[in-house]
Design a protein around this motif. Structure first.
Motif, PDB file in Angstrom:
ATOM      1  N   SER A  30      -2.422   3.834  -2.780  1.00 13.49           N
ATOM      2  CA  SER A  30      -3.145   3.719  -4.044  1.00 13.49           C
ATOM      3  C   SER A  30      -2.190   3.258  -5.140  1.00 13.49           C
ATOM      4  O   SER A  30      -1.109   3.839  -5.333  1.00 13.49           O
ATOM      5  N   GLN A  31      -2.617   2.189  -5.848  1.00 14.66           N
ATOM      6  CA  GLN A  31      -1.756   1.630  -6.890  1.00 14.66           C
ATOM      7  C   GLN A  31      -1.374   2.639  -7.975  1.00 14.66           C
ATOM      8  O   GLN A  31      -0.185   2.776  -8.311  1.00 14.66           O
ATOM      9  N   LEU A  72      -6.057   8.950   2.383  1.00 11.74           N
ATOM     10  CA  LEU A  72      -7.328   8.312   2.050  1.00 11.74           C
ATOM     11  C   LEU A  72      -8.025   7.802   3.311  1.00 11.74           C
ATOM     12  O   LEU A  72      -9.238   7.942   3.452  1.00 11.74           O
ATOM     13  N   GLN A 113     -10.538  11.883  -6.381  1.00  9.45           N
ATOM     14  CA  GLN A 113      -9.764  10.639  -6.444  1.00  9.45           C
ATOM     15  C   GLN A 113      -8.290  10.956  -6.623  1.00  9.45           C
ATOM     16  O   GLN A 113      -7.908  12.059  -7.037  1.00  9.45           O
ATOM     17  N   THR A 147      -9.133  -4.512  -6.173  1.00  7.35           N
ATOM     18  CA  THR A 147      -9.894  -3.579  -5.351  1.00  7.35           C
ATOM     19  C   THR A 147     -11.010  -4.210  -4.529  1.00  7.35           C
ATOM     20  O   THR A 147     -11.084  -3.960  -3.337  1.00  7.35           O
ATOM     21  N   GLN A 197      -0.661  -4.861  -5.167  1.00  9.59           N
ATOM     22  CA  GLN A 197      -1.634  -4.640  -4.101  1.00  9.59           C
ATOM     23  C   GLN A 197      -2.049  -5.967  -3.463  1.00  9.59           C
ATOM     24  O   GLN A 197      -2.428  -6.008  -2.291  1.00  9.59           O
TER      25      GLN A 197
END
Lengths: 250, 219
Positions: free
Chosen positions: B11-12, B35, B53, B112, B169
């Motif tokens: 996750s960024q 995740l 989250q 994303t 990402q």
């Protein structure tokens, strides 16, 4: 060196900034930038905000955009703003940052496209998009549930268990006021299950009275116009062909 | 009272938080929440963050989620964090808030969709459009002053960390696409390098997961 607030009161975050200024007695000049006339897309306004969005402020030579950044700046830079709006306490302040950030990707991300694609788009000469509206409604409903069950948990009158409003209350409630222009049955369907949310909207309105109502007049006028148009459309359809069903607003 | 950081390095925003902790010598414990194995959806994790989250932190009895709020909290609460990360000056600080808010609705929305639905060409095209627009605005406005970092600064802030980690990402789609998407933006490329240098070796360490995942996907 008066603060300049570039605003269109049809915009939810603009209303939050203006109400905040009025409630806190901040000396400012409201410069209307009409979105419906495309004034936010002019090169003149791009000098103020190259992202061409509202609200934006100019305080002397200092320019700023993004409503949360603006509200935080005003709370910090102007004397006489009570602590509850943006507390100095790092824990309370962090929670406010948390809900403001959550708002971007949740309540705003659901409410704004839903209202736009079911109701407001034609006012700005754009088409309604039922698919976007349907996706946005899911996010909006989920956000309302999260407000009811988490952000308004406990016995506080405001978000995060507070008994006095913060900039977060103002920002989120102004967003929800956009739902006023919806067909009443949609608005009731969305907000109806959430009693705490309804009470909290009322609490925020009372805490910022009379400015809240004054600043929301444009939305309430838009609401009346929309209701009038819906009645007219229903009458026309009922008159021309009794067998044809009413056009769905979705 | 050690800070607990609930994280998955894929996750960024998680990477931004961990790099910040490492660079600033924050005493913390990284608790992996996988995740891919949907560990963020367990009732146990919902106790930490009901939004399910990442990242989320626990500091004593204080819980917090939303990465921007987290780094602002850490920068404000831990001694020894240099001012440039989150300046006390209200003007500089406001500009950081401004770019972080812009990030939510712009840059963050780009990468994303590309990864959530790689086989959906419409989503990928939409994601690329958003990403390109955001990169263009970064090049022409946020990096306008020909200084090494955002907002005309000579040293990095939390904003640099967040935005660069998001752009990184894109490495997952491979070198060709990276070059295609980033190619037009020379200032952005330099700024990524500046941020990397300012936070190495932690930057490279934290971004290893992207390399590993890419190799896995290729095989």
């Amino acid at each position: 060196m008066k603060l300049k607030v570039y605003a269109d009161r049809m915009s939810q975050p603009c209303r939050a900034v203006i109400i905040f200024c009025k409630v806190n007695g901040i000396d400012y000049e409201e410069i209307k930038v009409h979105i419906s006339k495309g004034q936010h897309l002019t090169p003149e306004f791009a000098e103020i905000n190259p992202m061409k969005q509202l609200p934006a402020i100019a305080d002397g030579r200092f320019k700023l955009f993004e409503s949360h950044a603006i509200l935080i700046y005003l709370a910090c830079a102007f004397p006489g703003v009570a602590d509850h709006w943006y507390p100095a306490d790092v824990f309370k302040r962090s929670k406010i940052h948390s809900v403001l950030d959550w708002h971007h990707s949740n309540l705003r991300h659901g409410a704004a496209p839903y209202v736009f694609n079911t109701t407001i788009a034609p006012i700005l000469g754009r088409p309604l998009n039922p698919q976007v509206a349907a996706e946005a409604e899911i996010i909006l409903s989920s956000s309302l549930s999260k407000l009811e069950s988490f952000w308004l948990k406990g016995n506080g009158r405001f978000l995060l268990g507070g008994n006095q409003p913060s900039i977060a209350d103002l920002s989120l409630v102004c967003e929800l006021m956009q739902l006023e222009v919806l067909d009443e049955k949609d608005r009731t369907r969305l907000l109806g299950p959430h009693k705490k949310v309804q009470q909290w909207i009322e609490n925020t309105r009372n805490a910022t009275s009379p400015h809240f109502d004054e600043v929301h007049r444009v939305i309430m006028l838009a609401k009346e116009r929309q209701q009038h148009q819906r009645l007219k459309a229903a009458k026309n359809e009922g008159g021309s062909n009794m067998k044809r069903p009413l056009v769905s607003r979705m | 009272m050690k800070l607990k950081v609930y994280a998955d390095r894929l996750s960024q925003p998680v990477r931004a938080v961990i790099i910040f902790c490492e660079v600033n010598g924050i005493d913390y414990e990284e608790i992996k929440v996988d995740l891919a194995n949907r560990e963020h959806l367990t009732p146990e994790f919902a106790e930490i963050n009901p939004m399910q989250q990442l990242p989320a932190i626990v500091h004593g009895s204080f819980k917090l989620f939303e990465s921007h709020a987290i780094l602002i909290y850490i920068a404000s609460s831990f001694p020894g964090v240099a001012d440039h990360w989150y300046p006390a000056d209200v003007y500089k600080r406001s500009k950081i808030h401004s770019v972080l808010d812009w990030h939510h609705s712009n840059l963050r929305r780009g990468p994303t969709p590309v990864f959530r639905s790689p086989l959906n060409p419409e989503a990928v095209a939409e994601g690329e459009k958003i990403l390109s627009a955001a990169l263009s605005k970064t090049e022409s406005f946020w990096l306008d002053d020909n200084r090494p970092f955002l907002l005309g600064q000579n040293q990095p802030s939390i904003a640099d960390l967040f935005l660069v980690c998001d752009i990184m990402q894109v490495k997952l789609v491979g070198e060709t696409d990276w070059n295609r998407l980033l190619g037009p933006y020379k200032k952005v490329q330099q700024w990524i390098e500046n941020t990397r240098n300012a936070t190495n070796p932690h930057f490279d360490e934290l971004h290893k997961v992207l390399k590993e995942l890419k190799e896995k996907l290729q095989n």
